[in-house]
Design a protein around this motif. Structure first.
Motif, PDB file in Angstrom:
ATOM      1  N   THR A  71      -5.416  14.510   9.111  1.00 54.93           N
ATOM      2  CA  THR A  71      -4.346  13.883   8.341  1.00 54.93           C
ATOM      3  C   THR A  71      -3.397  13.194   9.304  1.00 54.93           C
ATOM      4  O   THR A  71      -2.903  13.812  10.246  1.00 54.93           O
ATOM      5  CB  THR A  71      -3.573  14.925   7.514  1.00 54.93           C
ATOM      6  OG1 THR A  71      -4.471  15.513   6.568  1.00 54.93           O
ATOM      7  CG2 THR A  71      -2.414  14.292   6.771  1.00 54.93           C
ATOM      8  N   GLU A  93       3.821   9.451  -3.509  1.00 57.27           N
ATOM      9  CA  GLU A  93       3.483   9.206  -4.914  1.00 57.27           C
ATOM     10  C   GLU A  93       4.699   9.334  -5.816  1.00 57.27           C
ATOM     11  O   GLU A  93       4.904   8.525  -6.729  1.00 57.27           O
ATOM     12  CB  GLU A  93       2.393  10.184  -5.365  1.00 57.27           C
ATOM     13  CG  GLU A  93       1.007   9.830  -4.857  1.00 57.27           C
ATOM     14  CD  GLU A  93      -0.072  10.678  -5.491  1.00 57.27           C
ATOM     15  OE1 GLU A  93      -1.184  10.146  -5.703  1.00 57.27           O
ATOM     16  OE2 GLU A  93       0.188  11.867  -5.771  1.00 57.27           O
ATOM     17  N   ALA A 153      -0.420   5.998  -7.933  1.00 59.10           N
ATOM     18  CA  ALA A 153      -1.482   6.859  -7.415  1.00 59.10           C
ATOM     19  C   ALA A 153      -1.968   6.319  -6.083  1.00 59.10           C
ATOM     20  O   ALA A 153      -2.087   5.093  -5.895  1.00 59.10           O
ATOM     21  CB  ALA A 153      -2.635   6.919  -8.412  1.00 59.10           C
ATOM     22  N   PRO A 168      -4.735   5.844  -2.905  1.00 56.56           N
ATOM     23  CA  PRO A 168      -6.190   5.704  -2.786  1.00 56.56           C
ATOM     24  C   PRO A 168      -6.835   7.008  -2.320  1.00 56.56           C
ATOM     25  O   PRO A 168      -6.199   7.838  -1.662  1.00 56.56           O
ATOM     26  CB  PRO A 168      -6.358   4.605  -1.728  1.00 56.56           C
ATOM     27  CG  PRO A 168      -5.043   3.904  -1.664  1.00 56.56           C
ATOM     28  CD  PRO A 168      -4.012   4.931  -2.013  1.00 56.56           C
ATOM     29  N   LYS A 169      -8.090   7.185  -2.633  1.00 47.41           N
ATOM     30  CA  LYS A 169      -8.831   8.359  -2.200  1.00 47.41           C
ATOM     31  C   LYS A 169      -8.894   8.407  -0.678  1.00 47.41           C
ATOM     32  O   LYS A 169      -9.160   7.403  -0.031  1.00 47.41           O
ATOM     33  CB  LYS A 169     -10.247   8.330  -2.779  1.00 47.41           C
ATOM     34  CG  LYS A 169     -11.065   9.566  -2.455  1.00 47.41           C
ATOM     35  CD  LYS A 169     -12.440   9.511  -3.081  1.00 47.41           C
ATOM     36  CE  LYS A 169     -13.249  10.763  -2.757  1.00 47.41           C
ATOM     37  NZ  LYS A 169     -14.602  10.717  -3.381  1.00 47.41           N
ATOM     38  N   GLY A 170      -8.650   9.584  -0.120  1.00 46.69           N
ATOM     39  CA  GLY A 170      -8.694   9.731   1.332  1.00 46.69           C
ATOM     40  C   GLY A 170      -7.482   9.177   2.047  1.00 46.69           C
ATOM     41  O   GLY A 170      -7.471   9.067   3.276  1.00 46.69           O
ATOM     42  N   LYS A 175      -6.117  10.173   5.697  1.00 42.32           N
ATOM     43  CA  LYS A 175      -7.146  10.747   6.537  1.00 42.32           C
ATOM     44  C   LYS A 175      -7.470   9.758   7.660  1.00 42.32           C
ATOM     45  O   LYS A 175      -7.287   8.553   7.523  1.00 42.32           O
ATOM     46  CB  LYS A 175      -8.406  11.071   5.728  1.00 42.32           C
ATOM     47  CG  LYS A 175      -8.213  12.218   4.744  1.00 42.32           C
ATOM     48  CD  LYS A 175      -7.822  13.503   5.461  1.00 42.32           C
ATOM     49  CE  LYS A 175      -7.644  14.657   4.503  1.00 42.32           C
ATOM     50  NZ  LYS A 175      -7.181  15.892   5.198  1.00 42.32           N
TER      51      LYS A 175
END
Length: 286
Positions: free
Chosen positions: A227, A237, A243, A245-247, A250
Motif C-alpha cells: 500500500t 472516498e 468510489a 478504482p480497484k487496487g 497498491k
C-alpha cells in the motif's frame, strides 16, 4: 515458539490487518494462513522463502531480518542506536506506549540506520520497522534519517532506504510534521552533490513519510502488493464522495500511474540493488 511469536501481530491496529491471520498450531508443523490465497503455509516454508507465500503475497518483515537477507554477511554497522524518543509534549500515555512497543518489537525506535555492503558495494542503509508503532515518524526517526544522509554526503556514499510507515507520529504533534521538511532538505543536499538515493517502498508506506523522503529518491522501487499513498482510501472516498478504482494505492496501481519505477519481489531485491550500485560507480570515502 519463537518463530510463531515473531509472525504474530503485536497490535492489530498497528498491523492494519496485513498479517492478522492467526497462526495455526495443530499437531503438525505450525502454519500461517495467507490473506491472499487463503492457504495454510508451513512456517518453515515461509522462512525459507523470506516470508513470501508461493502465491506471491509478501508478509511484513521485521527490519533486522530484512537487513540480514539484504546485506553482505557481517557488513552492517549500525549507527545512532543510542537515539530514542522521549515525550516532548507530555502526551498522555505516550511514555508507557513507547516502553510497550520497545519491549514488543525489540527495537528502540522505528528505524534502523547504518552502513553496509550490498553485493560488495558500500552504501548507507535505513530500514523502517513496522512493529514499532507501525513505523510512525517522530522527531527521532527524522533525526536518524537526516543524520544518515549527512553522513552519506560527507563520505560520498549512496543511500538505500526501505520505508514502511503509517505516517507522522501524532503523539509528537508539530514536531513530527517538521521531520518531513528536515529529511527532505537532507535528501536534497545529498542529491545536489550527485549522490544516489534508492527507496524501496514496503507495505504500507503512507502519510508524511510518503509525502517526504519515500517519494524523493532518484529510483523508487516497491514490493508487490504494498500500500502506497498519503491519506487512507476510506478518507479519500468520504471526502470526494466517489468510489475508488480497484487496487487503488497498491504498488501495481501506483506503478501504472507513474509514481514508482519498478516493482521488485523480495527475492530479486539484493541482485537489482547490487546492479544499480555497480552502474553508478560510487567512490567510497576514507
Amino acid at each position: 515458539m519463537a518463530l510463531i511469536n515473531f509472525l504474530k501481530p503485536k497490535n492489530q491496529l498497528e498491523e492494519g490487518g496485513r498479517t492478522a491471520a492467526p497462526v495455526q498450531q495443530d499437531a503438525g508443523e505450525p502454519e500461517k494462513k495467507c490473506p491472499n490465497c487463503h492457504k495454510d503455509i508451513p512456517l518453515s516454508r515461509l522462512w525459507a522463502n523470506d516470508l513470501v507465500c508461493p502465491c506471491g503475497y509478501h508478509f511484513r518483515m521485521k527490519a533486522r531480518q530484512r537487513i540480514k537477507i539484504l546485506t553482505d554477511k557481517g557488513s552492517f554497522q549500525e549507527m545512532y542506536s543510542e537515539m530514542k524518543s522521549g515525550n516532548p509534549l507530555n502526551f498522555p500515555g505516550y511514555r508507557d506506549k513507547l516502553e510497550t512497543v520497545r519491549s514488543a518489537s525489540g527495537e528502540e525506535e522505528a528505524v534502523i540506520c547504518g552502513t553496509a555492503k550490498i553485493g560488495g558495494q558500500n552504501c548507507c542503509l535505513f530500514v523502517m520497522e513496522s512493529y514499532f508503532m507501525m513505523g510512525s515518524m517522530g522527531s527521532v526517526v527524522g533525526e536518524k534519517i537526516t543524520s544518515l544522509f549527512e553522513y552519506a554526503l560527507e563520505h560520498r556514499l549512496p543511500v538505500i532506504g526501505f520505508t514502511v510507515s503509517g505516517g507522522a507520529r501524532m503523539q509528537e504533534g508539530l514536531l513530527s510534521l517538521m521531520q518531513m521538511a528536515k529529511t527532505s532538505a537532507a535528501v536534497k543536499r545529498h542529491g545536489d552533490a550527485g549522490l544516489l538515493y534508492i527507496a524501496v517502498l514496503t507495505d504500507p508506506t503512507t502519510g508524511g513519510v510518503t509525502a517526504s523522503f519515500a517519494m524523493e529518491a532518484d529510483i523508487i522501487l516497491a514490493e508487490p502488493g504494498a500500500t502506497v499513498g498519503f491519506a487512507g482510501a476510506r478518507v479519500i472516498e468520504q471526502t470526494t464522495r466517489k468510489a475508488l478504482p480497484k487496487g487503488f494505492q497498491k504498488s501495481e496501481f501506483v506503478l501504472e500511474h507513474g509514481f514508482i519505477d519498478k516493482i521488485v519481489p523480495r527475492s530479486e531485491q539484493k541482485k537489482l540493488l547490487t546492479k544499480l550500485l555497480e552502474m553508478h560507480e560510487w567512490r567510497v570515502g576514507v
